[in-house]
Structure formats: structure tokens, C-alpha cells
Design an enzyme around this catalytic site. Structure first.
Site, short mmCIF file in Angstrom:
data_model
loop_
_atom_site.label_atom_id
_atom_site.label_comp_id
_atom_site.label_asym_id
_atom_site.label_seq_id
_atom_site.Cartn_x
_atom_site.Cartn_y
_atom_site.Cartn_z
N PRO A 39 -8.94 48.81 -23.14
CA PRO A 39 -9.85 48.95 -24.29
C PRO A 39 -10.34 47.56 -24.70
O PRO A 39 -9.57 46.60 -24.69
CB PRO A 39 -8.96 49.59 -25.36
CG PRO A 39 -7.56 49.32 -24.95
CD PRO A 39 -7.55 49.16 -23.46
N ALA A 44 -9.42 45.00 -28.60
CA ALA A 44 -8.19 45.69 -29.00
C ALA A 44 -6.98 44.77 -28.99
O ALA A 44 -5.86 45.20 -29.21
CB ALA A 44 -7.94 46.87 -28.07
N GLY A 45 -7.18 43.48 -28.70
CA GLY A 45 -6.06 42.54 -28.70
C GLY A 45 -5.36 42.44 -27.36
O GLY A 45 -4.30 41.83 -27.25
N SER A 50 -11.82 40.45 -22.98
CA SER A 50 -12.96 39.56 -22.68
C SER A 50 -12.53 38.46 -21.72
O SER A 50 -13.27 38.10 -20.80
CB SER A 50 -13.59 39.00 -23.94
OG SER A 50 -12.67 38.26 -24.68
N ASP A 55 -5.33 33.84 -23.81
CA ASP A 55 -5.82 35.02 -23.08
C ASP A 55 -6.27 34.61 -21.68
O ASP A 55 -6.02 35.32 -20.70
CB ASP A 55 -7.02 35.65 -23.79
CG ASP A 55 -6.62 36.33 -25.08
OD1 ASP A 55 -5.49 36.11 -25.53
OD2 ASP A 55 -7.43 37.09 -25.63
O1 PMV Z 1 -7.42 39.59 -29.73
P1 PMV Z 1 -7.16 38.83 -28.45
O2 PMV Z 1 -6.65 39.66 -27.34
O3 PMV Z 1 -8.33 38.00 -28.06
O4 PMV Z 1 -5.97 37.78 -28.78
C1 PMV Z 1 -6.22 36.76 -29.71
C2 PMV Z 1 -5.05 35.85 -29.95
C3 PMV Z 1 -5.25 34.89 -31.14
O5 PMV Z 1 -4.08 34.08 -31.20
C4 PMV Z 1 -5.39 35.64 -32.45
C5 PMV Z 1 -6.49 34.01 -30.96
C6 PMV Z 1 -6.36 32.95 -29.88
O6 PMV Z 1 -7.40 32.37 -29.54
O7 PMV Z 1 -5.24 32.64 -29.43
#
Ligand code: PMV
Length: 301
Positions: free
Chosen positions: A88, A91-92, A96, A139
Site C-alpha cells: 500500500p 502507509a509507512g 516510494s 527507507d
Molecule cells: O512513512 P515512511 O514509510 O516514509 O517512513 C518514514 C520514516 C520517518 O522517520 C518518519 C521519516 C524519515 O525520513 O525517516
């Protein structure tokens, strides 16, 4: 076929933007991509039914990211990239970054560009900045595939020796989460109350250090408690939501050892730690009911 991995942050999101460590694991799910010579440069992404031509100055992030990445290659034929996303988005789960790494790997394969892993991760940061503004890079590092690792901004990944893969249920709240928005929210708080927020970041950093030891010792109840504490600190940074809190509570009641949001928050996914298949199924069913979707993964192998 080129591949970029999705990821889960077990502990340490947000504070990782400010130089603290995060404990993350690559997922078996991610993005596959293939590039071939064509009459026109184009990126197609399924199952989103999205098709863009590259445009470095575009308002459309995907067109801009694709344009910026293509501009890195000198003298090349026109290329058609087809990507298939298994995660998804928003969604964390690092969708991307997984897409960026898969697209770059596909282009490298077709143009016979030899790039080491570090250079690939660095190149994919250009892509990620279009979506997240000021990404820590966690990521991207995990999208290149790293099992489980401690990530610290600007430093090489530290591999974590996993006694056994971590058994997790990932629950989707159904609400989109914008990492750009939650990162900006934390920045506002950090500007207003630097001491309070720095204390929270230091607290999270010590949870991450202990979580690494727990993973190495396969101490799952210990890891679960650390995840719960991390969730409380993330809530105090106001990046959690009612739905995510409700899902974490429901997962604990259904037998999870610990639960927290994962990634940017403000919507998106949460993770619940489990230690057997029966509990995993019960937690998955509960999360699918309270949220919008849930699946079981073994991360960090
Ligand atoms: O939401 P995602 O999967 O891009 O994870 C972001 C993680 C953060 O620590 C909130 C932002 C980052 O750049 O590390």
C-alpha cells in the site's frame, strides 16, 4: 526483473530524522520494475493505473521524480519503465523508496550501469526527496535490501544479527498517512519546544538500543514492551491517530506482545509483534476488522 523492498521501522521513526538510530527490517514485499527501449520515456505503475512522462519541473511528484532520475543518465535511448507495486502506498511501509530503487535498478540493468549498493541508495535519495522533502534515508537504505539493520543518518547501515525472523502482523488503518506532513509537524514542535522534543528523541534512542539487544536474544516479550513504550512517545509527538491507537489496543488484547505505528504515522500502518501462528491469525483478523486490512510477515531474515 529489478526489485526494491518495502520496509518496516520496528522502532525509531521521526527521531531518526534528527540523527538518532532506528531499527528497521526489509520486507519480502516491494516493487518490481523492468525497463526497455521505446519511442518515448514513460513510467507506468500498476496496480495504480498511473502512467507519466518525465518532467523535472512538474507538480506531479511521480513525473518529477522520474524526470530527475532519468536526468542522471547521460546519452541514453528513450526508455519505457513498467513497475508493479505490491505494497500500500502512503502507509509507512516505504513504498516510494521501494519504487525509486526498483526504477533505478531497472534503468541500470537496461543501460548496463554498474553501481554499488551505496551509490544506488544515494541516487534513490534524489527520487525520495521529491516525495518527502527531508528524508532520513532509512527507507532507501532498506529498499536496497538489508535484512534487519540499525540505520543512522549519514552512517553506513549496521547489520543486526537476527536469532529468528521477527513475527509481525501489519495492520492498515485505511487512512492515508502523509510522512511529509507528520515530519513537518514534529519539526514545528522541535522549533517551539526543543528541550522537550530532544528528550523524547533521546528516550526513543535508548529504546532502539535495547530493542536491538532484544532482537539479538530473541527476547520477544522484551521487544514488545519496548515497542509499546515507543508508541507512547510517538503519541506524545502527536503523529499517532485515534484509529492507530485503537488498532494497537485491539492487537494487545488479542494477544500481541507489543504494538505501535510504523513509518510516518498520521494514518497508514501499525505493526503488532506476535510469537506464534495462532496468535498471528487472531491478531490479523482483529486488525482487519478494526482497520481496513492486515497481513502477517516475518521480517529481518
Ligand atoms: O512513512 P515512511 O514509510 O516514509 O517512513 C518514514 C520514516 C520517518 O522517520 C518518519 C521519516 C524519515 O525520513 O525517516
Amino acid at each position: 526483473m529489478a526489485f526494491g523492498h518495502g520496509k518496516v521501522i520496528l522502532l525509531g521513526e521521526h527521531s531518526v530524522v534528527y540523527g538518532r538510530p532506528a531499527l528497521a527490517a526489509s520486507l519480502g514485499k516491494g516493487v518490481r520494475a523492468r525497463a526497455e527501449r521505446a519511442e518515448q520515456d514513460r513510467l507506468e505503475v500498476e496496480p495504480w493505473a498511473v502512467s507519466v512522462t518525465p518532467a523535472e519541473a512538474s507538480d506531479e511528484p511521480l513525473a518529477r521524480a522520474f524526470g530527475e532520475v532519468l536526468a542522471m543518465y547521460e546519452e541514453r535511448p528513450k526508455l519505457h519503465v513498467r513497475a508493479a507495486v505490491e505494497l500500500p502506498g502512503g502507509a509507512g511501509l516505504g513504498c516510494s523508496a521501494a519504487l525509486g530503487v526498483a526504477v533505478l535498478r531497472a534503468l541500470d540493468e537496461t543501460l548496463v550501469v554498474d553501481r554499488d549498493r551505496e551509490a544506488l541508495v544515494e541516487a534513490s535519495m534524489t527520487w525520495e526527496r521529491v516525495f518527502h522533502g527531508n528524508p532520513s534515508g532509512v527507507d532507501n537504505a532498506m529498499a536496497a535490501g538489508a535484512g534487519m539493520a540499525i540505520f543512522r543518518r549519514g552512517e553506513p547501515l549496521e547489520a543486526v544479527h537476527v536469532a529468528e525472523p521477527v513475527h509481525l502482523v501489519i495492520g492498515h488503518s485505511g487512512a492515508p498517512g502523509s510522512t511529509k506532513t507528520t515530519v513537518a509537524e514534529v519539526r514545528r514542535q522541535h522549533e517551539r519546544e526543543p528541550e522537550r522534543v530532544e528528550r523524547i528523541f533521546d528516550g526513543i534512542a535508548s529504546l532502539v538500543r535495547n530493542a536491538r539487544l532484544a532482537v539479538e536474544a530473541a527476547d520477544w516479550p522484551g521487544l514488545g514492551k519496548l515497542m509499546d513504550l515507543n508508541q507512547a512517545l510517538l503519541s506524545s509527538l502527536m503523529v499517532s491517530t485515534n484509529e492507530l491507537e485503537e488498532m494497537c489496543g485491539a492487537a494487545r488484547e488479542a494477544g500481541a506482545l507489543g504494538a505501535k505505528l510504523t513509518g510516518g504515522g498520521g494514518g497508514g500502518c501499525m505493526i503488532a509483534l506476535v510469537d506464534d501462528d495462532e496468535t498471528a491469525e487472531r491478531v490479523r483478523d482483529t486488525l482487519a476488522e478494526v482497520g481496513s486490512d492486515a497481513f502477517v510477515v516475518r521480517a529481518g531474515a
